[in-house]
Scaffold this motif. Sequence first.
Motif: not given
Lengths: 262, 120
Positions: A170, A173, A176-177, A180-181, A183-184, A187-188, A191, A193, A219, B37, B41, B44-45, B48, B52
Amino acid sequence: MEALPEGVDIGDYVFAFEIVLSDPELKSNMQLLDLPGKNDVALSANHLQKLHLSFLLTTPLGKPFKPHQHIFVVENTGKQFKITLDFLGLVEKFFYLSGQCDIELTVGDAVMENSFLQLLGSIELDLPKAPEKATQPPPQVVSPYLRFGPKAEINHIFRVPEKRPPQEVSYAFLGLVLVPLLTFLVGLLRLGVNFKNFPTSAVPATFAILFHGGIAAVLLLYVLFWLKLDLFTTLKTLGLLGIFLMFVGHRTFLTLPQQQPS
Amino acid sequence: MVKPSSSAATKDDARALIHSLRSAYSATPTNLKIIDLYVVFAVSTALIQVAYMAIVGSFPFNSFLSGVLSCVGTAVLAVCLRIQVNKENKEFKDLPPERAFADFVLCNLVLHLVIMNFLG
């Protein structure tokens, strides 16, 4: 009762009742019962005999009458209701159970004032022994009033949770999740920003900050809803936050185009 | 026509294609790149999470569904935002990008309210 129009038969109904135990060889044994008095007929019969039950029902105005409910499937011959119990054909329905049986009569109708359930008497049945393949009698009810008592409580059975994977998987993973965050975000940065378009003068900046704070609050409210709040509290709070967010967001977006060069 | 080194030629072609794609993409405005981007993101999440589920199992199925649908939903919303913000799309010329962004935020909030309700 006097207020009712004529022709409406409501009131006490009159009964005449007779019971006959007949034997193909011996002569019949007939008894007239006095209804609605107290009766205590005691009969004894075997499977070769027949029991005739019949009753007569008349309205207060003297007309014959067919009530909506009576316990037997009665054949209606003119004014009289009749049933013949042929014990030879009924032994299977009685599950070959010998012994004492109570005879009860129920007569009821919506217009009868004196609908009743009455014990007529008892009959001692002497039935043959059950053959091998006869159906078993259903389990006897311990007390007839137990039917109206509280039923056994029904417990909801939850689905048994399946085995969870080991914690390492767990966490792997989870990491792993997060990739991408990351990477985002990277990447920002790549770029280029920036927040140069963010309002600098006092009032629009306040509104912009309030707008972003409002989104963050919504949120956060969602997270709280996930963790402990119920839907009603969440929706009430969300309504208030939503109105606030609408107002602030509107003001924020109003100020934005003025700063754009075009 | 017989090419003596067809694999090398294919490699060159592919390289040229990628190069032209990249140079064409570099002309994209930065705000669209940000959205791209974001879409990558989110997708790809989601991938994943699907991996899983394939490896470990889908026991809290509603949690899995809400996770994947959250990602896919927000990616779709982002694509919609990209369509509306893009200056080359003449259909949305009258629509200010602020309005599009406000729609994006509102839809995301509604989507995630449902997701949180489903998460259990």
